[in-house]
Design a protein around this motif. Structure first.
Motif, PDB file in Angstrom:
ATOM      1  N   VAL A   1     116.508  26.963  77.455  1.00  0.00           N
ATOM      2  CA  VAL A   1     115.909  27.480  78.390  1.00  0.00           C
ATOM      3  C   VAL A   1     115.825  28.221  77.966  1.00  0.00           C
ATOM      4  CG1 VAL A   1     116.040  28.756  80.356  1.00  0.00           C
ATOM      5  CG2 VAL A   1     116.294  26.487  80.120  1.00  0.00           C
ATOM      6  N   ASN A   2     116.710  28.721  77.544  1.00  0.00           N
ATOM      7  CA  ASN A   2     116.669  30.833  76.520  1.00  0.00           C
ATOM      8  C   ASN A   2     116.460  30.503  75.377  1.00  0.00           C
ATOM      9  OD1 ASN A   2     118.480  32.231  74.496  1.00  0.00           O
ATOM     10  ND2 ASN A   2     118.644  33.647  76.298  1.00  0.00           N
ATOM     11  N   ALA A   3     116.425  29.824  74.239  1.00  0.00           N
ATOM     12  CA  ALA A   3     114.978  29.303  73.287  1.00  0.00           C
ATOM     13  C   ALA A   3     113.941  29.388  73.378  1.00  0.00           C
ATOM     14  CB  ALA A   3     115.593  28.459  72.066  1.00  0.00           C
ATOM     15  N   LYS A   4     113.558  28.781  74.771  1.00  0.00           N
ATOM     16  CA  LYS A   4     112.278  29.159  74.766  1.00  0.00           C
ATOM     17  C   LYS A   4     111.654  29.612  75.105  1.00  0.00           C
ATOM     18  CE  LYS A   4     109.206  28.326  74.083  1.00  0.00           C
ATOM     19  NZ  LYS A   4     107.909  28.114  72.523  1.00  0.00           N
ATOM     20  N   THR A   5     112.144  30.159  76.241  1.00  0.00           N
ATOM     21  CA  THR A   5     111.988  31.348  77.749  1.00  0.00           C
ATOM     22  C   THR A   5     112.071  32.662  77.492  1.00  0.00           C
ATOM     23  OG1 THR A   5     113.191  31.009  79.342  1.00  0.00           O
ATOM     24  CG2 THR A   5     111.246  28.869  79.021  1.00  0.00           C
ATOM     25  N   SER A   6     112.742  33.058  76.847  1.00  0.00           N
ATOM     26  CA  SER A   6     113.262  35.084  76.814  1.00  0.00           C
ATOM     27  C   SER A   6     112.521  35.620  76.199  1.00  0.00           C
ATOM     28  CB  SER A   6     115.073  34.405  75.952  1.00  0.00           C
ATOM     29  OG  SER A   6     115.325  34.444  74.722  1.00  0.00           O
ATOM     30  N   ARG A   7     111.506  35.056  75.051  1.00  0.00           N
ATOM     31  CA  ARG A   7     110.543  35.658  74.491  1.00  0.00           C
ATOM     32  C   ARG A   7     110.070  34.916  73.728  1.00  0.00           C
ATOM     33  NH1 ARG A   7     111.175  41.315  72.619  1.00  0.00           N
ATOM     34  NH2 ARG A   7     109.156  42.085  72.735  1.00  0.00           N
TER      35      ARG A   7
ATOM     36  N   TYR B   1     102.981  27.816  68.460  1.00  0.00           N
ATOM     37  CA  TYR B   1     102.946  28.491  69.940  1.00  0.00           C
ATOM     38  C   TYR B   1     102.604  30.305  70.529  1.00  0.00           C
ATOM     39  CZ  TYR B   1     103.240  23.566  70.729  1.00  0.00           C
ATOM     40  OH  TYR B   1     102.880  22.141  70.290  1.00  0.00           O
ATOM     41  N   HIS B   2     103.686  30.815  70.014  1.00  0.00           N
ATOM     42  CA  HIS B   2     103.778  32.458  70.319  1.00  0.00           C
ATOM     43  C   HIS B   2     103.335  32.194  72.274  1.00  0.00           C
ATOM     44  CE1 HIS B   2     104.403  34.076  66.617  1.00  0.00           C
ATOM     45  NE2 HIS B   2     103.279  33.136  66.267  1.00  0.00           N
ATOM     46  N   ASP B   3     104.000  31.119  72.982  1.00  0.00           N
ATOM     47  CA  ASP B   3     103.622  31.370  74.410  1.00  0.00           C
ATOM     48  C   ASP B   3     104.689  30.481  74.796  1.00  0.00           C
ATOM     49  OD1 ASP B   3     102.528  31.535  77.102  1.00  0.00           O
ATOM     50  OD2 ASP B   3     100.242  31.205  75.898  1.00  0.00           O
ATOM     51  N   LEU B   4     104.294  29.935  76.604  1.00  0.00           N
ATOM     52  CA  LEU B   4     105.423  29.204  77.091  1.00  0.00           C
ATOM     53  C   LEU B   4     104.700  28.003  76.955  1.00  0.00           C
ATOM     54  CD1 LEU B   4     106.101  31.078  80.231  1.00  0.00           C
ATOM     55  CD2 LEU B   4     107.718  30.486  78.284  1.00  0.00           C
ATOM     56  N   ILE B   5     104.980  26.874  76.035  1.00  0.00           N
ATOM     57  CA  ILE B   5     104.218  26.098  75.727  1.00  0.00           C
ATOM     58  C   ILE B   5     105.508  25.221  74.431  1.00  0.00           C
ATOM     59  CG2 ILE B   5     102.695  24.286  74.344  1.00  0.00           C
ATOM     60  CD1 ILE B   5     101.290  26.829  74.870  1.00  0.00           C
ATOM     61  N   LEU B   6     105.501  24.058  74.812  1.00  0.00           N
ATOM     62  CA  LEU B   6     107.203  23.557  74.255  1.00  0.00           C
ATOM     63  C   LEU B   6     106.894  22.004  73.944  1.00  0.00           C
ATOM     64  CD1 LEU B   6     110.036  23.413  73.407  1.00  0.00           C
ATOM     65  CD2 LEU B   6     110.905  22.536  75.297  1.00  0.00           C
ATOM     66  N   SER B   7     106.697  21.628  72.354  1.00  0.00           N
ATOM     67  CA  SER B   7     106.561  19.816  72.043  1.00  0.00           C
ATOM     68  C   SER B   7     108.112  19.071  72.816  1.00  0.00           C
ATOM     69  CB  SER B   7     106.063  20.030  71.844  1.00  0.00           C
ATOM     70  OG  SER B   7     106.596  20.555  70.090  1.00  0.00           O
TER      71      SER B   7
END
Length: 417
Positions: free
Chosen positions: A248-254, A314-320
């Motif tokens: 969650v931190n690695a994807k959503t913090s920035r 992605y530079h965005d809130l997207i995760l595969s």
């Protein structure tokens, strides 16, 4: 009215400034850095006013929320910028430090010492803090710098660079040591890439398309930085709560920065239990998820991941998300699709941690910690000029030492060969 210099003249002025910078003392450079930090603080309202213009223009251009976050400044972020300049001032000066020393059988004394690279050209996108970070690192390491920021932050970058250049000059730095290229035309980048006569190295910071263009078109040596298709691999022995916190931190913090993760790999032995668990955590943070066939068999509501997703930043809130057979499959996937930036394994097995760190080809390889720590400030460098993803000259967060090269100093008493 002051005449605007051509890019060629700017580069020439930078070369002259670099020739003077090399002779300045640590005390003189530190004084300039302190005054640069003070100047940014004193003119904070003006900086924020210009930044509001860039943010409004960005919204009109429908920039993503993540990109707008990269662009946005506030009082706290300006404080972080000025604190970074003061931390650079407090760091040891690398210039003149010894790298090696020996005396040859013929009596020659040979020493190698650090010296500045000379003139650095940096091309970057919508992150105004880069303007100050780079200027500070270059002044401390005795380099002149040509800054070419992206059009999204043009007003913010112009005012920050102007404030920094004026403060540095007032503190005794040579004119031309800090310069900003105001043209937002792509032709300015092309011209910059061919000023080999004056510029020693080009450092691009931004997306893969920018870096690719610079590498393929520059006659000036290039240090590749920034492109970050980073992965997290959740091993079968991973602590579930720890893994969730890290992901969650690695994807959503920035989400728009280069050290965020873009792909999550999950060991097949824990996939049925872990995937619904992590999906709930990520959904609560509004992350859009795309899964492989095995992932979607566990969580059918997820969108299908295509081959392109594995190689997309992605530079965005997207995760595969991809389910893999074992650690070796995870390592193979990462070394195939990664950009040699930052990778992490979450595991409780020492042998798995060792294998992952040994086999992964990246500048930073983590065990049980967020990839978001790949940062010059977090590594104790004060700031960074970029994250190098290549292997020659510098790799990983580039602090002061990475902005130097070496010179051999040889003393003799009449030796001839």
């Amino acid at each position: 009215m002051e005449k605007t210099l051509s890019l060629n003249d700017q580069a020439k002025a930078a070369r002259l400034a670099a020739n003077e910078l090399i002779g300045l003392s640590t005390l003189e450079k530190n004084k300039a850095l302190q005054e640069m930090a003070d100047a940014l603080e004193h003119r904070q309202k003006l900086i924020l006013s210009e930044n509001k213009i860039d943010l409004a223009n960005g919204r009109n251009k429908n920039l993503s929320s993540a990109m707008l976050d990269r662009l946005m400044l506030n009082e706290e972020r300006i404080h972080q910028i000025t604190n970074g300049l003061r931390q650079i001032a407090a760091l040891p000066d690398p210039i003149g430090s010894g790298l090696m020393e020996m005396k040859r059988p013929n009596g020659l004394d040979i020493r190698a010492v650090r010296v500045p690279l000379g003139v650095i050209g940096i091309i970057y996108e919508a992150r105004p803090n880069v303007t100050a970070d780079v200027a500070g690192l270059c002044i401390k390491s005795g380099n002149a710098v040509l800054l070419r920021g992206g059009s999204e932050a043009i007003n913010t970058n112009k005012i920050i660079s102007s404030i920094l250049a004026t403060a540095a000059s007032s503190a005794g730095m040579p004119e031309g040591a800090i310069q900003f290229i105001e043209s937002t035309d792509r032709g300015a980048i092309t011209e910059l890439l061919h000023l080999r006569k004056y510029i020693d190295v080009i450092i691009p910071r931004g997306g893969s398309s920018l870096i690719k263009y610079v590498v393929e078109n520059s006659t000036v040596p290039v240090i590749e930085t920034g492109a970050g298709i980073c992965h997290a691999f959740v091993d079968k022995s991973a602590d579930k709560e720890m893994a969730a916190d890290i992901i969650v931190n690695a994807k959503t913090s920035r989400p728009a920065v280069c050290n965020t993760i873009e792909t999550l790999l999950v060991h097949q032995d824990i996939a049925k239990d872990f995937i619904p668990f992590i999906v709930a955590k990520l959904a609560a943070c509004n992350v859009e998820l795309r899964g492989c066939e095995r992932t979607r068999a566990i969580y059918p509501d997820m969108a299908e991941a295509t081959e392109d997703d594995w190689s997309t930043e992605y530079h965005d809130l997207i995760l595969s998300i991809k389910v893999v057979d074992d650690i070796n499959a995870a390592i193979k996937h990462i070394n195939t699709y990664g950009t040699k930036h930052s990778e992490v394994i979450i595991t409780n097995e020492y042998t798995s941690a060792q294998l992952f760190q040994q086999k992964i080809d990246a500048s930073a390889v983590y065990v049980n910690a967020s990839t978001r720590f790949t940062d010059g400030f977090e590594f104790g460098f004060g700031a960074e000029i970029g994250i190098s993803t290549q292997k020659l000259h510098a790799r990983g967060p580039m602090g002061l030492n990475a902005l130097t090269t070496m010179k051999y100093l040889i003393n003799g008493n009449g030796q001839v060969r």
